[in-house]
Motif scaffolding. Sequence first.
Motif, PDB file in Angstrom:
ATOM      1  N   UNK A  95     -37.959  33.344  60.560  1.00 25.19           N
ATOM      2  CA  UNK A  95     -38.111  32.227  61.494  1.00 25.19           C
ATOM      3  C   UNK A  95     -36.742  31.598  61.744  1.00 25.19           C
ATOM      4  N   UNK A  96     -36.436  31.359  63.001  1.00 25.12           N
ATOM      5  CA  UNK A  96     -35.144  30.758  63.357  1.00 25.12           C
ATOM      6  C   UNK A  96     -35.074  29.340  62.814  1.00 25.12           C
ATOM      7  N   UNK A  97     -33.906  28.981  62.298  1.00 22.99           N
ATOM      8  CA  UNK A  97     -33.688  27.663  61.694  1.00 22.99           C
ATOM      9  C   UNK A  97     -32.645  26.914  62.523  1.00 22.99           C
ATOM     10  N   UNK A  98     -33.033  25.878  63.281  1.00 28.19           N
ATOM     11  CA  UNK A  98     -32.043  25.114  64.057  1.00 28.19           C
ATOM     12  C   UNK A  98     -31.111  24.329  63.140  1.00 28.19           C
ATOM     13  N   UNK A  99     -29.834  24.366  63.450  1.00 29.03           N
ATOM     14  CA  UNK A  99     -28.829  23.595  62.740  1.00 29.03           C
ATOM     15  C   UNK A  99     -28.237  22.566  63.706  1.00 29.03           C
ATOM     16  N   UNK A 110     -30.084  45.230  48.880  1.00 25.58           N
ATOM     17  CA  UNK A 110     -30.965  44.158  49.312  1.00 25.58           C
ATOM     18  C   UNK A 110     -30.090  42.967  49.699  1.00 25.58           C
ATOM     19  N   UNK A 111     -30.329  42.409  50.874  1.00 26.69           N
ATOM     20  CA  UNK A 111     -29.512  41.297  51.355  1.00 26.69           C
ATOM     21  C   UNK A 111     -30.276  40.545  52.431  1.00 26.69           C
ATOM     22  N   UNK A 112     -29.784  39.359  52.716  1.00 23.91           N
ATOM     23  CA  UNK A 112     -30.292  38.549  53.821  1.00 23.91           C
ATOM     24  C   UNK A 112     -29.145  38.361  54.803  1.00 23.91           C
ATOM     25  N   UNK A 113     -29.310  38.923  55.991  1.00 24.16           N
ATOM     26  CA  UNK A 113     -28.326  38.744  57.050  1.00 24.16           C
ATOM     27  C   UNK A 113     -28.714  37.519  57.872  1.00 24.16           C
ATOM     28  N   UNK A 114     -27.723  36.836  58.376  1.00 28.47           N
ATOM     29  CA  UNK A 114     -27.976  35.691  59.244  1.00 28.47           C
ATOM     30  C   UNK A 114     -27.268  35.916  60.573  1.00 28.47           C
ATOM     31  N   UNK A 115     -28.063  35.983  61.608  1.00 32.95           N
ATOM     32  CA  UNK A 115     -27.528  36.096  62.972  1.00 32.95           C
ATOM     33  C   UNK A 115     -27.626  34.730  63.632  1.00 32.95           C
ATOM     34  N   UNK A 116     -26.617  34.372  64.374  1.00 30.45           N
ATOM     35  CA  UNK A 116     -26.526  33.024  64.937  1.00 30.45           C
ATOM     36  C   UNK A 116     -26.553  33.106  66.465  1.00 30.45           C
ATOM     37  N   UNK A 117     -27.171  32.108  67.067  1.00 34.44           N
ATOM     38  CA  UNK A 117     -27.244  32.043  68.527  1.00 34.44           C
ATOM     39  C   UNK A 117     -27.172  30.592  68.964  1.00 34.44           C
ATOM     40  N   UNK A 118     -26.984  30.404  70.276  1.00 33.40           N
ATOM     41  CA  UNK A 118     -26.967  29.067  70.853  1.00 33.40           C
ATOM     42  C   UNK A 118     -28.397  28.553  71.015  1.00 33.40           C
ATOM     43  N   UNK A 119     -28.631  27.268  70.836  1.00 36.32           N
ATOM     44  CA  UNK A 119     -29.991  26.737  71.035  1.00 36.32           C
ATOM     45  C   UNK A 119     -30.338  26.671  72.520  1.00 36.32           C
ATOM     46  N   UNK A 120     -31.638  26.814  72.809  1.00 36.06           N
ATOM     47  CA  UNK A 120     -32.080  26.660  74.192  1.00 36.06           C
ATOM     48  C   UNK A 120     -32.295  25.181  74.505  1.00 36.06           C
ATOM     49  N   UNK A 129     -30.853  32.780  62.405  1.00 38.20           N
ATOM     50  CA  UNK A 129     -32.027  33.620  62.196  1.00 38.20           C
ATOM     51  C   UNK A 129     -31.793  34.497  60.970  1.00 38.20           C
ATOM     52  N   UNK A 130     -32.549  34.286  59.889  1.00 39.10           N
ATOM     53  CA  UNK A 130     -32.403  35.152  58.715  1.00 39.10           C
ATOM     54  C   UNK A 130     -33.076  36.500  58.941  1.00 39.10           C
ATOM     55  N   UNK A 131     -32.444  37.551  58.428  1.00 39.04           N
ATOM     56  CA  UNK A 131     -32.980  38.916  58.549  1.00 39.04           C
ATOM     57  C   UNK A 131     -32.943  39.539  57.166  1.00 39.04           C
ATOM     58  N   UNK A 132     -34.097  39.774  56.598  1.00 36.95           N
ATOM     59  CA  UNK A 132     -34.182  40.416  55.291  1.00 36.95           C
ATOM     60  C   UNK A 132     -34.094  41.925  55.466  1.00 36.95           C
ATOM     61  N   UNK A 133     -33.136  42.544  54.797  1.00 39.99           N
ATOM     62  CA  UNK A 133     -32.929  43.983  54.941  1.00 39.99           C
ATOM     63  C   UNK A 133     -32.914  44.641  53.565  1.00 39.99           C
ATOM     64  N   UNK A 134     -33.343  45.876  53.560  1.00 40.09           N
ATOM     65  CA  UNK A 134     -33.209  46.759  52.387  1.00 40.09           C
ATOM     66  C   UNK A 134     -32.852  48.133  52.921  1.00 40.09           C
ATOM     67  N   UNK A 135     -31.681  48.598  52.544  1.00 39.84           N
ATOM     68  CA  UNK A 135     -31.206  49.893  53.030  1.00 39.84           C
ATOM     69  C   UNK A 135     -30.871  50.773  51.843  1.00 39.84           C
ATOM     70  N   UNK A 152     -34.076  14.396  66.588  1.00 34.99           N
ATOM     71  CA  UNK A 152     -34.020  14.302  65.128  1.00 34.99           C
ATOM     72  C   UNK A 152     -32.730  13.685  64.627  1.00 34.99           C
ATOM     73  N   UNK A 153     -31.747  13.524  65.510  1.00 35.20           N
ATOM     74  CA  UNK A 153     -30.441  13.019  65.077  1.00 35.20           C
ATOM     75  C   UNK A 153     -30.566  11.566  64.653  1.00 35.20           C
ATOM     76  N   UNK A 154     -30.093  11.181  63.464  1.00 33.25           N
ATOM     77  CA  UNK A 154     -30.190   9.788  63.038  1.00 33.25           C
ATOM     78  C   UNK A 154     -29.327   8.876  63.897  1.00 33.25           C
ATOM     79  N   UNK A 155     -29.673   7.580  63.879  1.00 36.50           N
ATOM     80  CA  UNK A 155     -28.969   6.622  64.722  1.00 36.50           C
ATOM     81  C   UNK A 155     -27.500   6.513  64.361  1.00 36.50           C
TER      82      UNK A 155
END
Length: 339
Positions: free
Chosen positions: A118-122, A173-183, A128-134, A193-196
Amino acid sequence: MFSLKQMALWPRYMRLACAALLAALLLASAWLAQLGELVARWQAAQAQTEALRAAYSQAQARAGQLPRLRARRSEAAATLASLEQQLPRQQEMAALLSAINQAGLARGLQFELFKPGVAVPQAHYVAMPITVRVRGGYHAIGAFMADLAGLPRIVTVHGLAVSAGKDGPPTLDAVLRAYRLPDAQEQQAMVNRKPASKPARAAPQPGSFAPFVPRNYNASDLPDPFGAAGRERPATAGVAAPDPRRVREPLESVALAGMAMVGSLRQRGRLDALLQANGRLYRVAAGQYLGPDHGLVTAISEQAIAYRELAQDAGGAWRERRGSLALQVAGAAAKEADK
């Protein structure tokens, strides 16, 4: 002698003088009563004057730094724009996931798990975390990690763990994180959500940001700690290994996924290709090397570049792999310059 009891009988000038003296005494008494308050107000005004002078001096010092601060702001804006170019938009994430998968397959790795989360907004991006096993050779895994660093998009590796396989090559075994711009909706949610107010953060010092420079995986000649990839294979098990003493060429530091053929140039009867990589234009001839896998350019046409690579398979033997880079500029024609 004048008597106070007979003051009414005094001459007029005496009565006026006494009245004036009495008024003066009353005014002096009132002034003495307010003198303490006036002194306190004067001292407060002096303190306020000193504080304003100090604030003025500080403002003058900050005004002198204004040109340098503007230059730093321009530099930060340019750096931010360069980093945002490495962040795809939501509709481009499928191509990035495919590029990650192809990078592993090109190294001879087998994906046992490739699960985007699931994409996590920052604050300014979405991760976006990607669980991989190769599964594959140890050096092939290392080269795969280097290929991820060389992608034109930002991909980071977390929780990396390599374990020996029971009946074959090691497993990563690793967790890759791919990053993108928010829509637009995600940006609005971030604003809501930004505090005052937030505590002020220290400004970064000049020169504290160091650009990331990807490096090739050049440890393939070292022994494989898991054993399988480090053992030499007979000539019948694969092709001859590349010469480790060969001097690497500039385009061998760029992953093939980050290159694009944008044209060709014919000069003195020889056709060369024009490649774009890392924002620069390169002229490539047959016989030159490109890519991290000892890619040798075997043929060049006006429509594509044919190359041959040498890569280790899961068992550690060197295998030959062929591919091509097609012309990516629509309607581009070769430039004729026979001399």
